[in-house]
Design a protein around this motif. Structure first.
Motif, PDB file in Angstrom:
ATOM      1  N   HIS A  75      47.597  32.560  38.908  1.00 39.24           N
ATOM      2  CA  HIS A  75      48.033  33.079  40.209  1.00 39.24           C
ATOM      3  C   HIS A  75      49.533  32.871  40.322  1.00 39.24           C
ATOM      4  CE1 HIS A  75      43.878  33.170  42.431  1.00 39.24           C
ATOM      5  NE2 HIS A  75      43.914  33.906  41.334  1.00 39.24           N
ATOM      6  N   GLU A 104      39.767  39.452  43.939  1.00 42.64           N
ATOM      7  CA  GLU A 104      40.654  38.452  44.546  1.00 42.64           C
ATOM      8  C   GLU A 104      40.544  38.415  46.066  1.00 42.64           C
ATOM      9  OE1 GLU A 104      42.018  36.359  42.780  1.00 42.64           O
ATOM     10  OE2 GLU A 104      42.696  37.189  40.884  1.00 42.64           O
ATOM     11  N   SER A 114      33.949  25.645  36.490  1.00 43.37           N
ATOM     12  CA  SER A 114      35.058  26.494  36.937  1.00 43.37           C
ATOM     13  C   SER A 114      35.422  26.206  38.391  1.00 43.37           C
ATOM     14  CB  SER A 114      34.683  27.971  36.797  1.00 43.37           C
ATOM     15  OG  SER A 114      35.736  28.766  37.309  1.00 43.37           O
ATOM     16  N   ASP A 126      44.793  37.290  34.589  1.00 38.15           N
ATOM     17  CA  ASP A 126      43.659  36.923  35.448  1.00 38.15           C
ATOM     18  C   ASP A 126      42.819  38.174  35.725  1.00 38.15           C
ATOM     19  OD1 ASP A 126      41.940  36.283  37.524  1.00 38.15           O
ATOM     20  OD2 ASP A 126      43.486  35.421  38.822  1.00 38.15           O
ATOM     21  N   GLN A 160      42.700  29.062  33.781  1.00 32.34           N
ATOM     22  CA  GLN A 160      43.406  28.792  35.039  1.00 32.34           C
ATOM     23  C   GLN A 160      43.470  27.301  35.350  1.00 32.34           C
ATOM     24  OE1 GLN A 160      40.774  31.841  37.158  1.00 32.34           O
ATOM     25  NE2 GLN A 160      42.771  32.459  37.930  1.00 32.34           N
ATOM     26  N   ALA A 178      37.801  28.003  39.807  1.00 28.88           N
ATOM     27  CA  ALA A 178      38.095  29.345  40.329  1.00 28.88           C
ATOM     28  C   ALA A 178      36.806  30.132  40.488  1.00 28.88           C
ATOM     29  CB  ALA A 178      39.027  30.080  39.373  1.00 28.88           C
TER      30      ALA A 178
END
Ligand code: GLV
Ligand code: MN
Ligand code: MN
Length: 409
Positions: free
Chosen positions: A377, A122, A349, A89, A189, A351
């Motif tokens: 994650h 993040e 997306s 990630d 993800q 994320a």
């Protein structure tokens, strides 16, 4: 064709996964020692690929491959991680970008390439996201310098300790003139590419999100002597709130809402909780719906606290609007995929990505790479070398197409 480059990318992701703040598992919050170490290693790889390197005011690592002319194409992603993270990630996007520059072996392009390795995407340490790309994009809000981590260290202090300069962060961005766009490679993800048996896909847009820190305050007391009736138990109020978050998100199509962090104080098994703090991460593709849900949760937090004679606080730490990707730049990714004979899959997306922040500066595009079972994650995060080779191939071709767009024949 890109087998050797993909092998190197996989080896580098593996190597970086060993540099962590935690003894068990990968954890690299902004500004920590492991982040500094990773930056040192990655800057060495950038030099080997023919780039010069520098750090900006927050400590983003920027590699530059000089070309002819004044224009710049930006590639990149982030090097920080969540707690107990996977290996890919963010990291994958930086490694693929370096691999693509390395493949140019000194050849001159009609523009320069910057590889941005962002120091915080993040938001693990300060409960916000995109700190790195907001500085690079020139949209950092200096109110955020007051944010504190769990140990009460302010962002301003953390930036200084990391060797950056908090006073230069607001004006610390790259020049907006002459930018050709920002392209990020990222693991999906999610399960869509795997379900469709495809190695890569293009992103259509990034959904909106709110991040909130909420707290409930009651009265700490003796677990054995204070009668159940009349208690002001902050943790019970928090529990009610968490279930309301889940109920609301389940009832609203396309909404996702998560309480991923909770702290009860003073935190002892025989003490009624006097204070409890929680994080909230709320997302929806539509900004208006997200705002309505956020307001609903704020009102519910107040009701829950009042019904239990508790106090409460509500601090919106960050809000990001939904961001569509640039059609023209995404069109070049699509062309690159087509010229490699790949079917084109378009995916929104769920994320957040640095591309959402970079969109305020220049045209954004994101290429997703399939990841096993859509898991992320999570230490089980996994991509294949074959899919990474395809991603490198697409970005190689994408760079050629940007060059052709610059110099039409
Ligand atoms: C970043 O990984 C996010 O979407 O939270
Ligand atoms: Mn990421
Ligand atoms: Mn992430």
């Amino acid at each position: 064709m890109n087998d050797a480059a993909a092998k190197t990318v996989m080896e580098r992701c593996e190597f970086l996964s060993s540099i962590s703040e935690d003894e068990e598992g990968i954890c690299r919050p902004y500004g920590c020692e492991s982040m500094r170490e990773v930056n040192g290693v990655v800057s060495g790889w950038m030099h080997s690929a023919g780039m010069t390197t520098k750090y900006d005011a927050i400590g983003n690592l920027i590699g530059r491959y000089e070309g002819e002319g004044e224009e710049t194409l930006i590639l990149g992603s982030h090097l920080d991680t969540v707690r107990d993270a996977g290996k890919y990630d963010g990291i994958l996007g930086v490694m693929v970008a370096i691999a693509c520059v390395e493949k140019l072996v000194g050849g001159r392009l009609p523009f320069s390439i910057e590889v941005a390795a962002f120091a915080d995407e993040e938001g693990l340490r300060f409960g916000t996201t995109y700190l790195g790309s907001s500085v690079y994009a020139g949209v950092f809000d200096d109110e955020r310098l007051k944010l504190e981590d769990r140990d009460g260290v302010s962002l301003a202090r953390a930036v200084r300790d990391f060797g950056g300069n908090p006073d230069a962060m607001v004006d610390g961005g790259i020049k907006a003139d002459g930018l050709l766009g920002y392209c990020e490679v990222h693991i999906e993800q999610g399960p869509v590419l795997e379900n469709r048996d495809l190695p890569v896909g293009v992103v259509t847009g990034i959904q909106s999100q709110s991040r909130v820190q909420a707290s409930f305050t009651g009265v700490a007391g003796h677990a054995g002597t204070v009668p159940m009736e009349g208690r002001k138990d902050a943790l019970c109020a928090t529990a009610e709130f968490i279930l309301e978050v889940e109920r609301m998100a389940k009832d609203e199509p396309d909404a996702v809402a998560t309480v991923g962090e909770m702290k009860a104080l003073p935190g002892a098994s025989n003490v009624i909780s006097g204070e409890a703090r929680v994080s909230l991460d709320l997302r929806h593709p539509d900004d208006e719906v997200r705002e309505r849900l956020r307001d609903h949760l704020e009102a519910r937090a107040a009701d829950i606290a009042a019904a239990r004679n508790c106090g409460h606080s509500w601090e919106v730490r960050q809000e990001n609007i939904a961001v569509p990707m640039d059609e023209r730049l995404t069109g070049l990714l699509v062309k690159a995929m087509e010229s490699s004979g790949l079917p084109v899959c378009r995916i929104p997306s769920g994320a957040g990505h640095d591309a959402a922040q970079m969109a305020v500066l220049t045209a954004p595009a994101v290429l997703f790479v399939r990841c096993e079972d859509g898991i992320s994650h999570n230490p089980a995060e996994s991509v294949t070398e074959g899919d990474v080779a395809v991603a490198i191939d697409v970005i190689d071709r994408f760079i050629e197409l940007v060059a052709e767009m610059r110099n039409p024949t």
